[in-house]
Design a protein around this motif. Structure first.
Motif, mmCIF file in Angstrom:
data_model
loop_
_atom_site.group_PDB
_atom_site.id
_atom_site.type_symbol
_atom_site.label_atom_id
_atom_site.label_comp_id
_atom_site.label_asym_id
_atom_site.label_seq_id
_atom_site.Cartn_x
_atom_site.Cartn_y
_atom_site.Cartn_z
ATOM 1 N N GLU A 77 11.170 16.348 1.014
ATOM 2 C CA GLU A 77 10.386 16.413 1.305
ATOM 3 C C GLU A 77 10.135 17.927 2.298
ATOM 4 O OE1 GLU A 77 8.705 14.712 -0.448
ATOM 5 O OE2 GLU A 77 10.026 13.266 -0.910
ATOM 6 N N SER A 78 11.513 18.458 2.105
ATOM 7 C CA SER A 78 11.436 20.495 2.312
ATOM 8 C C SER A 78 11.511 21.054 1.659
ATOM 9 C CB SER A 78 11.852 19.864 4.076
ATOM 10 O OG SER A 78 12.996 19.896 4.041
ATOM 11 N N ASP B 183 0.980 -1.084 0.423
ATOM 12 C CA ASP B 183 -0.074 -0.255 -0.232
ATOM 13 C C ASP B 183 0.985 1.512 0.029
ATOM 14 O OD1 ASP B 183 -1.821 1.871 0.682
ATOM 15 O OD2 ASP B 183 -2.401 1.438 2.538
ATOM 16 N N PHE B 184 1.353 1.748 -1.046
ATOM 17 C CA PHE B 184 2.543 2.816 -1.370
ATOM 18 C C PHE B 184 1.371 4.142 -0.997
ATOM 19 C CE2 PHE B 184 4.828 -0.117 -4.034
ATOM 20 C CZ PHE B 184 5.498 -1.320 -3.279
ATOM 21 N N GLY B 185 0.394 4.411 -1.886
ATOM 22 C CA GLY B 185 -0.630 5.265 -1.796
ATOM 23 C C GLY B 185 0.267 6.386 -2.554
ATOM 24 N N VAL B 186 0.730 5.785 -3.481
ATOM 25 C CA VAL B 186 1.045 7.238 -4.469
ATOM 26 C C VAL B 186 0.561 8.644 -4.899
ATOM 27 C CG1 VAL B 186 2.888 7.148 -7.035
ATOM 28 C CG2 VAL B 186 2.728 4.365 -5.729
ATOM 29 N N ASP B 187 1.809 9.259 -4.621
ATOM 30 C CA ASP B 187 0.896 10.505 -5.775
ATOM 31 C C ASP B 187 2.149 11.000 -6.153
ATOM 32 O OD1 ASP B 187 -0.617 13.056 -5.411
ATOM 33 O OD2 ASP B 187 -0.425 13.312 -3.474
ATOM 34 N N HIS B 188 1.807 12.578 -6.161
ATOM 35 C CA HIS B 188 2.613 13.349 -7.330
ATOM 36 C C HIS B 188 3.163 14.700 -7.445
ATOM 37 C CE1 HIS B 188 1.451 9.108 -9.944
ATOM 38 N NE2 HIS B 188 3.253 9.734 -10.688
ATOM 39 N N LYS B 189 4.188 15.356 -7.228
ATOM 40 C CA LYS B 189 4.781 16.389 -6.964
ATOM 41 C C LYS B 189 4.526 17.268 -8.156
ATOM 42 C CE LYS B 189 7.688 14.292 -4.193
ATOM 43 N NZ LYS B 189 9.745 14.889 -3.786
ATOM 44 N N SER B 190 4.364 18.526 -7.982
ATOM 45 C CA SER B 190 4.069 19.487 -8.863
ATOM 46 C C SER B 190 4.861 19.513 -10.412
ATOM 47 C CB SER B 190 4.364 21.107 -8.674
ATOM 48 O OG SER B 190 5.664 20.796 -8.351
ATOM 49 N N ASP C 161 5.238 16.113 -12.163
ATOM 50 C CA ASP C 161 5.427 15.047 -12.033
ATOM 51 C C ASP C 161 5.696 14.080 -11.656
ATOM 52 O OD1 ASP C 161 2.885 13.783 -13.103
ATOM 53 O OD2 ASP C 161 4.001 13.317 -15.244
ATOM 54 N N SER C 162 7.000 14.296 -10.386
ATOM 55 C CA SER C 162 7.935 13.006 -9.662
ATOM 56 C C SER C 162 6.868 12.393 -8.827
ATOM 57 C CB SER C 162 9.102 13.040 -9.532
ATOM 58 O OG SER C 162 9.139 14.591 -7.914
ATOM 59 N N PRO C 163 7.355 10.583 -8.034
ATOM 60 C CA PRO C 163 6.230 10.068 -7.964
ATOM 61 C C PRO C 163 6.566 10.652 -6.557
ATOM 62 C CG PRO C 163 7.280 8.467 -8.250
ATOM 63 C CD PRO C 163 8.264 10.551 -9.306
ATOM 64 N N LEU C 164 5.436 10.679 -6.295
ATOM 65 C CA LEU C 164 5.839 11.077 -4.028
ATOM 66 C C LEU C 164 5.029 9.688 -3.320
ATOM 67 C CD1 LEU C 164 6.966 12.131 -1.596
ATOM 68 C CD2 LEU C 164 4.137 13.340 -1.161
ATOM 69 N N THR C 165 5.548 8.669 -2.194
ATOM 70 C CA THR C 165 4.585 7.126 -1.773
ATOM 71 C C THR C 165 4.553 7.721 -0.152
ATOM 72 O OG1 THR C 165 6.742 6.400 -1.202
ATOM 73 C CG2 THR C 165 5.219 6.245 -3.216
ATOM 74 N N ASP D 194 15.465 7.493 -2.331
ATOM 75 C CA ASP D 194 16.310 7.874 -3.030
ATOM 76 C C ASP D 194 16.040 6.362 -4.170
ATOM 77 O OD1 ASP D 194 17.604 9.237 -5.926
ATOM 78 O OD2 ASP D 194 19.144 8.059 -4.452
ATOM 79 N N GLY D 195 15.380 6.957 -5.362
ATOM 80 C CA GLY D 195 14.630 5.548 -6.314
ATOM 81 C C GLY D 195 12.933 5.145 -5.961
ATOM 82 N N THR D 196 11.999 6.249 -6.092
ATOM 83 C CA THR D 196 10.836 5.968 -5.786
ATOM 84 C C THR D 196 10.109 5.555 -6.378
ATOM 85 O OG1 THR D 196 10.818 8.425 -4.330
ATOM 86 C CG2 THR D 196 8.891 7.069 -5.383
ATOM 87 N N LYS D 197 10.479 5.770 -7.971
ATOM 88 C CA LYS D 197 10.531 4.775 -9.671
ATOM 89 C C LYS D 197 10.727 3.264 -8.927
ATOM 90 C CE LYS D 197 10.044 8.675 -12.460
ATOM 91 N NZ LYS D 197 10.539 9.144 -13.292
#
Length: 260
Positions: free
Chosen positions: A67-68, A27-34, A36-40, A89-92
Motif C-alpha cells: 500500500e506504499s 463491511d469491507f469497503g471494497v475499492d479497486h486500484k489502477s 483493477d486489483s481489490p483494496l479493502t 495477502d489474498g484480498t480476493k
C-alpha cells in the motif's frame, strides 16, 4: 535475531486482529486500484498497524508495503536493508470469506529475505523464520519446527492458486503427469511446501515481490527452494519493476521441476 522475530510476530498478530474486526463486521469497503486489483478497509488498517509497529521497532529501516509501493527505484536501490510487507495477502480470498489470507512481513538484506512472519488471522496460526534461528509454526500457542518433504511423493502433491490459474500452469500440470492438486489462496501455498504437506508450488503467472518475500524465507529455512525457471534464487529490489519472474517452490532437489 530471535527477539526481533518475536517482536515482528507480535506486530503481525496485531495487524491480523485489525483485519478480523473488519472481516467479522462484513463491511469491507471494497475499492479497486489502477490495476483493477481489490483494496479493502482491512488492507489499509493492517498497513497502518504494521508500518507504525516496524517504525517503532526499527526506526532507521525503511518499509515498503503493497500500500506504499509508489516509492521509486532511484530511492529504493540504495536500500541494503528494508522491510517488505503485504498487509493482507489474498484480498480476493478475504472478500470471498474463505479464510485463506495472510499477513506477510519480511526483512530483506542485500536482496534476500532473512527474517519473516506469515500470519493466518482466521486460524490464529503463524509461521516465522530467520537465518541462523530456524523456522517455526505456532498453533494454539505452541511452537514447533517444520521442514519440507525432501523426497517427493510418487504422485506429487502440487499446490496452486485458487484465484489465478494460467494456461501455462494448466499445460505444465499436464506435463507433470499423475499428481494431486490442492488449490489454496495467498502465501499459504508456500507454507504447505515448507511444512511438507505439498511437494511443489509452480507459479507461472504474475506476482509482486511483497507476495513472496515472507513466505520465501519460511520455505528456505525449512530446507526448501524458491527459484526462477533458470534455477536462480528469487531476489528482491534488484530492478525498477516490483513484479517477480515465474518461479518454482519445492523441497526435493532430485526432481527437475523447472525442466518439465
Amino acid at each position: 535475531m530471535n527477539e526481533l522475530l518475536r517482536s515482528v510476530e507480535g506486530i503481525a498478530v496485531t495487524a491480523g486482529n485489525a483485519i478480523m474486526e473488519i472481516y467479522k463486521s462484513g463491511d469491507f469497503g471494497v475499492d479497486h486500484k489502477s490495476d483493477d486489483s481489490p483494496l479493502t478497509k482491512a488492507d489499509l488498517a493492517a498497513h497502518e498497524v504494521i508500518v507504525a509497529g516496524l517504525k517503532t521497532l526499527t526506526p532507521d529501516v525503511p518499509v515498503l508495503s503493497e500500500e506504499s509501493a509508489e516509492i521509486p527505484f532511484d530511492e529504493r536501490k540504495a536500500w541494503k536493508k528494508y522491510w517488505l510487507v503485504d498487509p493482507l495477502d489474498g484480498t480476493k480470498e478475504f472478500i470471498k470469506q474463505n479464510g485463506e489470507f495472510t499477513v506477510n512481513i519480511a526483512l530483506i538484506e542485500n536482496g534476500k529475505s532473512v527474517l519473516s512472519v506469515v500470519y493466518v488471522p482466521v486460524q490464529e496460526i503463524s509461521y516465522s523464520a530467520a537465518v541462523g534461528v530456524g523456522v517455526f509454526k505456532r498453533v494454539d500457542g505452541k511452537k514447533h519446527s517444520i521442514s519440507v518433504m525432501k523426497n517427493s511423493r510418487f504422485k506429487p502433491t502440487i499446490v496452486g492458486s485458487r484465484s489465478h490459474v494460467s494456461d501455462e500452469m494448466k499445460a505444465y500440470l499436464d506435463r507433470v503427469g499423475q499428481h494431486e492438486i490442492v488449490s489454496m489462496g495467498s502465501s499459504l501455498k508456500f507454507c504447505l511446501v515448507a511444512e511438507g504437506k505439498a511437494d511443489l508450488y509452480p507459479r507461472l503467472g504474475l506476482t509482486s515481490e511483497w507476495d513472496t518475500a515472507a513466505a520465501q524465507c519460511i520455505v528456505e529455512q525449512a530446507g526448501g527452494h524458491v527459484v526462477t525457471l533458470d534455477g536462480e534464487p528469487l531476489l528482491y529490489n534488484t530492478k525498477d519493476s516490483l513484479l517477480n519472474p515465474h518461479f518454482m517452490v519445492y523441497g526435493d532437489t532430485s526432481k527437475k521441476w523447472a525442466e518439465i
